[in-house]
Design an enzyme around this catalytic site. Sequence first.
Site, PDB file in Angstrom:
ATOM      1  N   SER A 105       0.795  -0.913   0.365  1.00 41.40           N
ATOM      2  CA  SER A 105       0.208  -0.264   0.120  1.00 41.40           C
ATOM      3  C   SER A 105       0.909   1.156   0.257  1.00 41.40           C
ATOM      4  O   SER A 105       0.374   2.151  -0.876  1.00 41.40           O
ATOM      5  CB  SER A 105      -0.883   0.486   1.328  1.00 41.40           C
ATOM      6  OG  SER A 105      -0.447  -0.280   2.270  1.00 41.40           O
ATOM      7  N   GLU A 123       4.699   2.024  10.868  1.00 40.94           N
ATOM      8  CA  GLU A 123       4.660   0.269  11.062  1.00 40.94           C
ATOM      9  C   GLU A 123       5.883   0.062  12.185  1.00 40.94           C
ATOM     10  O   GLU A 123       6.622   0.611  12.157  1.00 40.94           O
ATOM     11  CB  GLU A 123       5.823  -0.008   8.813  1.00 40.94           C
ATOM     12  CG  GLU A 123       6.557  -1.294   9.587  1.00 40.94           C
ATOM     13  CD  GLU A 123       4.804  -2.513   9.617  1.00 40.94           C
ATOM     14  OE1 GLU A 123       4.156  -2.963   9.487  1.00 40.94           O
ATOM     15  OE2 GLU A 123       5.729  -3.171  10.909  1.00 40.94           O
ATOM     16  N   ASP A 148       2.532   2.013  17.779  1.00 44.83           N
ATOM     17  CA  ASP A 148       1.150   1.266  17.416  1.00 44.83           C
ATOM     18  C   ASP A 148       0.603   1.462  16.905  1.00 44.83           C
ATOM     19  O   ASP A 148      -0.153   3.445  16.579  1.00 44.83           O
ATOM     20  CB  ASP A 148       1.003   1.103  18.945  1.00 44.83           C
ATOM     21  CG  ASP A 148      -0.204   0.548  18.658  1.00 44.83           C
ATOM     22  OD1 ASP A 148      -0.295  -0.769  18.976  1.00 44.83           O
ATOM     23  OD2 ASP A 148      -1.939   1.052  19.114  1.00 44.83           O
ATOM     24  N   ASP A 169      -5.422  -1.331   8.106  1.00 44.03           N
ATOM     25  CA  ASP A 169      -5.215  -2.319   7.276  1.00 44.03           C
ATOM     26  C   ASP A 169      -3.957  -3.477   8.544  1.00 44.03           C
ATOM     27  O   ASP A 169      -2.856  -4.171   8.467  1.00 44.03           O
ATOM     28  CB  ASP A 169      -4.111  -2.609   6.520  1.00 44.03           C
ATOM     29  CG  ASP A 169      -4.278  -3.736   6.181  1.00 44.03           C
ATOM     30  OD1 ASP A 169      -5.225  -4.692   6.071  1.00 44.03           O
ATOM     31  OD2 ASP A 169      -3.070  -3.602   4.945  1.00 44.03           O
TER      32      ASP A 169
HETATM   33  C1  LIG Z   1      -1.798  -6.732   7.198  1.00 41.06           C
HETATM   34  S1  LIG Z   1       0.016  -5.802   7.037  1.00 41.06           S
HETATM   35  C2  LIG Z   1       0.260  -4.664   5.927  1.00 41.06           C
HETATM   36  C3  LIG Z   1      -0.340  -4.742   4.808  1.00 41.06           C
HETATM   37  C4  LIG Z   1       0.136  -2.692   3.308  1.00 41.06           C
HETATM   38  N1  LIG Z   1      -1.347  -2.244   4.629  1.00 41.06           N
HETATM   39  C5  LIG Z   1      -0.452  -3.076   1.780  1.00 41.06           C
HETATM   40  O1  LIG Z   1      -1.478  -3.463   2.177  1.00 41.06           O
HETATM   41  O2  LIG Z   1       0.355  -3.731   1.493  1.00 41.06           O
HETATM   42  C6  LIG Z   1      -0.223  -5.168   8.407  1.00 41.06           C
HETATM   43  C7  LIG Z   1       1.085  -4.519   9.008  1.00 41.06           C
HETATM   44  O3  LIG Z   1       0.994  -4.104  10.583  1.00 41.06           O
HETATM   45  C8  LIG Z   1       1.803  -4.127  11.579  1.00 41.06           C
HETATM   46  N2  LIG Z   1       2.166  -4.148  12.419  1.00 41.06           N
HETATM   47  C9  LIG Z   1       1.194  -4.899  13.583  1.00 41.06           C
HETATM   48  N3  LIG Z   1       0.935  -4.744  14.535  1.00 41.06           N
HETATM   49  C10 LIG Z   1       0.981  -3.111  14.591  1.00 41.06           C
HETATM   50  C11 LIG Z   1       0.616  -2.377  15.645  1.00 41.06           C
HETATM   51  N4  LIG Z   1       0.732  -2.740  16.677  1.00 41.06           N
HETATM   52  N5  LIG Z   1       0.595  -1.254  15.380  1.00 41.06           N
HETATM   53  C12 LIG Z   1       1.520  -0.511  13.675  1.00 41.06           C
HETATM   54  N6  LIG Z   1       1.687  -2.117  13.161  1.00 41.06           N
HETATM   55  C13 LIG Z   1       1.426  -3.397  12.916  1.00 41.06           C
HETATM   56  C14 LIG Z   1       2.641  -5.773  10.617  1.00 41.06           C
HETATM   57  O4  LIG Z   1       4.278  -6.033  11.013  1.00 41.06           O
HETATM   58  C15 LIG Z   1       2.432  -6.133   9.221  1.00 41.06           C
HETATM   59  O5  LIG Z   1       3.680  -5.212   8.556  1.00 41.06           O
END
Ligand SMILES: C[S@@+](CC[C@H](N)C(=O)[O-])C[C@H]1O[C@@H](n2cnc3c(N)ncnc32)[C@H](O)[C@@H]1O
Length: 283
Positions: A105, A123, A148, A169
Amino acid sequence: MNYRHAYHAGNFADVLKHVTLALIIDYMKRKDAPFRVVDTHAGCGRYALDSAQAVKTGEWRGGIGRLLGPDAKPLPSDVEGIMAPYLEAVRAHNPPHQLRIYPGSPLIASRMMRSHDRLVANELHPEDRTALEEALGRDRRIILLALDGWVALKAMLPPKERRGVVLIDPPFEEEGELARLADGLVGALRRFATGVYLAWYPIKDVAPIAAFHHSVAAGAGCELLRIEIMLRRGNAADRLNGCGLIVANPPYTLRGQLSAALPELTQRMAAGAGARFVLDRLV
Ligand SMILES: C[S@@+](CC[C@H](N)C(=O)[O-])C[C@H]1O[C@@H](n2cnc3c(N)ncnc32)[C@H](O)[C@@H]1O
């Protein structure tokens, strides 16, 4: 934080999410006024489809592989035209007529933005955050954060441009993530009521999804579009049967565009009999 998007990049869920994101960003560009994209859970940004993770699951083959992979038939011209902003963003990261890289994204957003638009990409995972920094390079339009995601959602809204697209996401690896998504979306709409929001969710058992829809519809106070793809018939709680997006304040063009593209997308990405899509207003 065990979830790693590299195993899933380019799968059917990414295709649905990124086609919709690209259509929304394309619509925002109809006006000269700047806008901001806020990506609360941004991932690595750039995914090699021959990496050990991508090869292990092969998920991309059932998603972007069915559209642009070596064995994929050309898309019908009307669908190709509607999905052009997305397809152009994917093709831009690959050699001509090849599919080696899938852009996540933040890469799709940064590719589509103009010089006066801005991206906040957040991230939390340290390795993915480093990969994201490398993928985006030095770009004065982009702010990278390592908060977060739910904190970022509060801290980053409203954007100073007062025009924005917010992608929420999360990885859905913790209990209660659907409820947090509903609360996060409703709370964000209170701080920035005119933003366009995309909230992504997985569909395993459909029962908790109905409760999620109910909470969002009860609290949002704006137009909501529901977009879902089910890969097959069935409701097994132990596997991903489909996924959905709630778009809050959708551009008026979005529903028509998706209603033309979703039959082809659903049929191409189906994993069994009974694949279907849903596209309706959430009330
Ligand atoms: C579904 S993936 C994101 C994909 C991206 N939005 C895309 O469409 O290309 C979710 C991401 O959230 C990150 N993540 C996990 N817990 C998180 C948190 N509490 N806050 C922010 N990012 C987090 C993970 O490391 C992962 O890279």
